[in-house]
Design a protein around this motif. Structure first.
Motif, short mmCIF file in Angstrom:
data_model
loop_
_atom_site.label_atom_id
_atom_site.label_comp_id
_atom_site.label_asym_id
_atom_site.label_seq_id
_atom_site.Cartn_x
_atom_site.Cartn_y
_atom_site.Cartn_z
N THR A 113 -54.04 -44.09 -13.65
CA THR A 113 -54.17 -43.11 -14.73
C THR A 113 -54.35 -41.69 -14.19
N ALA A 114 -55.05 -41.53 -13.06
CA ALA A 114 -55.19 -40.20 -12.47
C ALA A 114 -53.84 -39.66 -12.04
N ARG A 115 -53.07 -40.49 -11.39
CA ARG A 115 -51.74 -40.07 -10.92
C ARG A 115 -50.84 -39.75 -12.11
N SER A 116 -50.89 -40.59 -13.11
CA SER A 116 -50.03 -40.37 -14.27
C SER A 116 -50.46 -39.15 -15.06
N ALA A 117 -51.78 -38.91 -15.17
CA ALA A 117 -52.27 -37.72 -15.87
C ALA A 117 -51.82 -36.45 -15.17
N GLU B 92 -59.91 -26.18 -18.97
CA GLU B 92 -58.96 -26.64 -19.98
C GLU B 92 -58.36 -27.98 -19.57
N VAL B 93 -58.11 -28.84 -20.57
CA VAL B 93 -57.48 -30.13 -20.29
C VAL B 93 -56.12 -29.90 -19.65
N ARG B 94 -55.86 -30.62 -18.57
CA ARG B 94 -54.60 -30.50 -17.82
C ARG B 94 -53.83 -31.81 -17.80
N GLY B 95 -54.41 -32.84 -18.38
CA GLY B 95 -53.76 -34.14 -18.46
C GLY B 95 -54.76 -35.20 -18.85
N CYS B 96 -54.31 -36.22 -19.60
CA CYS B 96 -55.19 -37.33 -19.98
C CYS B 96 -54.32 -38.55 -20.25
N VAL B 97 -54.54 -39.59 -19.48
CA VAL B 97 -53.76 -40.82 -19.60
C VAL B 97 -54.71 -41.99 -19.37
N GLY B 98 -54.46 -43.12 -20.02
CA GLY B 98 -55.33 -44.26 -19.80
C GLY B 98 -54.78 -45.57 -20.28
#
Length: 214
Positions: free
Chosen positions: A107-111, A86-92
């Motif tokens: 983006t990994a850290r922020s997600a 399941e999606v647990r975070g997505c930022v870009g």
């Protein structure tokens, strides 16, 4: 060729419906042509994403090794985190405002820690995360008839509202093109038929890779 000046960098990564001004978009990239990265370059970016999350959770400096030249080029990209499928975070970053390796770090850290749809990832969860990275092409105007599911992502804009969905989203959900358009409108807080009533429709491609597979 002399090195190009680095584009301005926002203070923090942006989520899918938070976009930069068009004055910040470099014009050198061809429409709908994403970069092609080797297996080693892809693996390096995925490792970097994990290290970014781990270092943040452990409150230490990130460990950086030599960065390949191609990963230093400015690119727009999204990092998507999956936990147990399941999606647990997505930022870009929608636009190429920083070097790709730095975009992945941010983006990994922020997600993991700052996607407002989820609680922050814990240390225990971080060890089980699967990471997917989407490196974006430049956006360009596209008509509904030109949209190819699985190839094109969409951004639909009307007034101050803008919604964006990545190319893999309609495939993951089994949507047709009309549903994809409608859902992109919803992502931006727009009526589902806005794409038929004056909204701007832009498309992009993405080179998607990582640990998650459907």
């Amino acid at each position: 060729m002399s090195p190009q000046p680095e584009p301005p960098k926002p203070e923090k990564p942006i989520r899918e419906n938070q976009l930069l001004t068009r004055e910040q978009i470099p014009q050198s990239q061809s429409h709908f042509i994403p970069a092609r990265y080797s297996d080693d370059e892809r693996a390096a970016l995925v490792r970097l994403a994990h290290e970014s999350i781990d270092s943040a959770l452990e409150e230490r400096e990130i460990k950086l090794q030599a960065i390949p030249e191609r990963l230093q080029e400015p690119r727009g990209a999204f990092t998507t985190l999956y936990l147990e499928g399941e999606v647990r975070g997505c930022v870009g970053y929608v636009y190429p405002v920083s070097p790709l390796f730095q975009t992945v770090i941010d983006t990994a850290r922020s997600a993991a820690l700052h996607d407002v749809r989820f609680l922050p990832v814990t240390k225990e969860q971080a060890a089980r995360l699967e990471i997917s990275i989407s490196v974006l092409s430049q956006l360009a105007t596209i008509t509904p008839e030109e949209i190819e599911l699985g190839k094109h992502g969409l951004m639909i804009s009307l007034g101050s509202r803008r919604g964006l969905l990545l190319p893999q989203v309609p495939v993951e959900h089994g949507w047709d093109v009309i549903t994809f358009l409608q859902q992109t409108c919803l992502k931006g807080g727009l009526p589902t038929d806005s794409w038929q009533h004056g909204a701007s429709i832009e498309g992009f491609t993405a080179e998607v890779f990582g640990e998650h597979s459907d």
